[in-house]
Design an enzyme around this catalytic site. Sequence first.
Site, PDB file in Angstrom:
ATOM      1  N   SER A 133       0.871  -1.276  -0.121  1.00 40.36           N
ATOM      2  CA  SER A 133      -0.010   0.037  -0.127  1.00 40.36           C
ATOM      3  C   SER A 133       0.829   1.286  -0.131  1.00 40.36           C
ATOM      4  O   SER A 133       0.558   2.569  -0.583  1.00 40.36           O
ATOM      5  CB  SER A 133      -0.697  -0.029   1.116  1.00 40.36           C
ATOM      6  OG  SER A 133      -1.725  -1.034   1.440  1.00 40.36           O
TER       7      SER A 133
ATOM      8  N   HIS B 261      -2.495  -3.055  -6.280  1.00 44.70           N
ATOM      9  CA  HIS B 261      -2.804  -3.006  -5.180  1.00 44.70           C
ATOM     10  C   HIS B 261      -4.257  -3.473  -4.806  1.00 44.70           C
ATOM     11  O   HIS B 261      -5.352  -2.553  -5.487  1.00 44.70           O
ATOM     12  CB  HIS B 261      -2.573  -1.378  -4.789  1.00 44.70           C
ATOM     13  CG  HIS B 261      -3.211  -0.883  -3.201  1.00 44.70           C
ATOM     14  ND1 HIS B 261      -3.653   0.049  -3.004  1.00 44.70           N
ATOM     15  CD2 HIS B 261      -2.754  -1.589  -2.210  1.00 44.70           C
ATOM     16  CE1 HIS B 261      -3.956   0.299  -1.855  1.00 44.70           C
ATOM     17  NE2 HIS B 261      -3.119  -0.621  -1.194  1.00 44.70           N
TER      18      HIS B 261
ATOM     19  N   ASN C 256      -6.483   5.721  -1.630  1.00 46.00           N
ATOM     20  CA  ASN C 256      -5.696   6.100  -0.369  1.00 46.00           C
ATOM     21  C   ASN C 256      -5.809   7.656  -0.281  1.00 46.00           C
ATOM     22  O   ASN C 256      -5.897   8.177   0.758  1.00 46.00           O
ATOM     23  CB  ASN C 256      -4.917   5.308   0.256  1.00 46.00           C
ATOM     24  CG  ASN C 256      -5.281   3.911   0.655  1.00 46.00           C
ATOM     25  OD1 ASN C 256      -6.392   3.490   0.945  1.00 46.00           O
ATOM     26  ND2 ASN C 256      -4.373   2.957   0.637  1.00 46.00           N
TER      27      ASN C 256
ATOM     28  N   GLU D  86      -5.717  -1.250  -7.814  1.00 44.38           N
ATOM     29  CA  GLU D  86      -4.917  -0.170  -8.734  1.00 44.38           C
ATOM     30  C   GLU D  86      -3.688  -0.773  -9.331  1.00 44.38           C
ATOM     31  O   GLU D  86      -3.063  -1.573  -8.534  1.00 44.38           O
ATOM     32  CB  GLU D  86      -4.453   0.886  -7.614  1.00 44.38           C
ATOM     33  CG  GLU D  86      -5.706   1.702  -6.881  1.00 44.38           C
ATOM     34  CD  GLU D  86      -5.449   2.463  -5.788  1.00 44.38           C
ATOM     35  OE1 GLU D  86      -5.875   3.860  -6.003  1.00 44.38           O
ATOM     36  OE2 GLU D  86      -4.539   1.958  -4.994  1.00 44.38           O
TER      37      GLU D  86
END
Length: 301
Positions: free
Chosen positions: A121, A142, A193, A154
């Site tokens: 991440s 991800h 995020n 992602e």
Amino acid sequence: MSDVDQICVIGSGTMGAQIGLVSALAGYRTHLIDLSQEQLDAAREMLTKRTNRDVEKGRRTQSEVDEAWSRLSFTADRDAALSEADFVIEAAVEDLGIKRELFADLDRLTPEHAILATNSSNIVSSRIADATSRPEKVCNMHFFNPALVMKCVEVVPHEATSKVTVDAAVTVAEAMGKSVVRLNREIPGFVANRLLNALRREALDLYDAGIASFEDIDTAAKTALGHPMGPFEIMDLVGIDVVHLIRLAEYEQTGAPEALPHPLIRELYEAGRFGRKSGRGWYDYGDEGAGVSPGAASSKG
Ligand SMILES: NC(=O)c1ccc[n+]([C@@H]2O[C@H](COP(=O)([O-])OP(=O)(O)OC[C@H]3O[C@@H](n4cnc5c(N)ncnc54)[C@H](O)[C@@H]3O)[C@@H](O)[C@H]2O)c1
């Protein structure tokens, strides 16, 4: 590289175990690799419970699940498994040194054509790719937690990642039934995020300035914006310790002071109020660590 048949997933923890099953459900022969048999046994047990429940609830058929299990192996003999891999998804512990060592091993142990993706991440793949002799075949891929449920993946290239690698990662993710978000270039936090962090930062600033209670800020996110959970509820779910750690990791990568944990997060972290897992974070969850009781922690910090 167009045809992926065998996928190896490194690490059978929170993310790796579910990614392994997602991969097997998508039709790939999948090896789930970890350091210890105990960890692999725990992953198998968790996934068995999960698939049994999915069949009971009619979310998957028994034959779909049986076929996926027949394609999934759990192994601590990583060298043998990796020697046949077309595609590797690394979901081991979030530690740059360990990941660099692992990628050097993956480079040595997998066929030349194999693509090496990391589920990290926070660690962008350019920080790992130069530990291999094939940086053009390295990228971030991800997944989100829980990987069996969350649709988003992602795919993030670093500067030297080839288009063929990106296309292969997108193809694999789509075959897994995921919605792909392709980034044109890497940036810490990627897209989802960063959106979440922006909302979280604003929510913390509004609360810190005394504009509204954190419960009301959560209510606004849910009832005005249609978010399934408010930003404070999400922090408690993810874990205040994890939120704290992610901020520190981003600061370490960017050196940007605004990346540091918000003072209110630091306060909760230092008080051991980690959220649901510790029974108290922003909200108070009582002994069981379940069920929100709004108002129980309504003082700041
Ligand atoms: N937990 C999340 O919500 C989440 C979400 C998206 C991405 N990620 C990323 O996924 C990765 C894994 O996170 P996690 O939460 O699943 O961690 P975890 O601690 O639950 O699992 C990590 C697993 O990797 C194993 N491992 C460690 N070193 C290894 C090695 N050298 N070879 C094989 N196995 C090894 C450990 O034994 C453990 O089982 C991290 O890079 C993290 O940033 C986590």
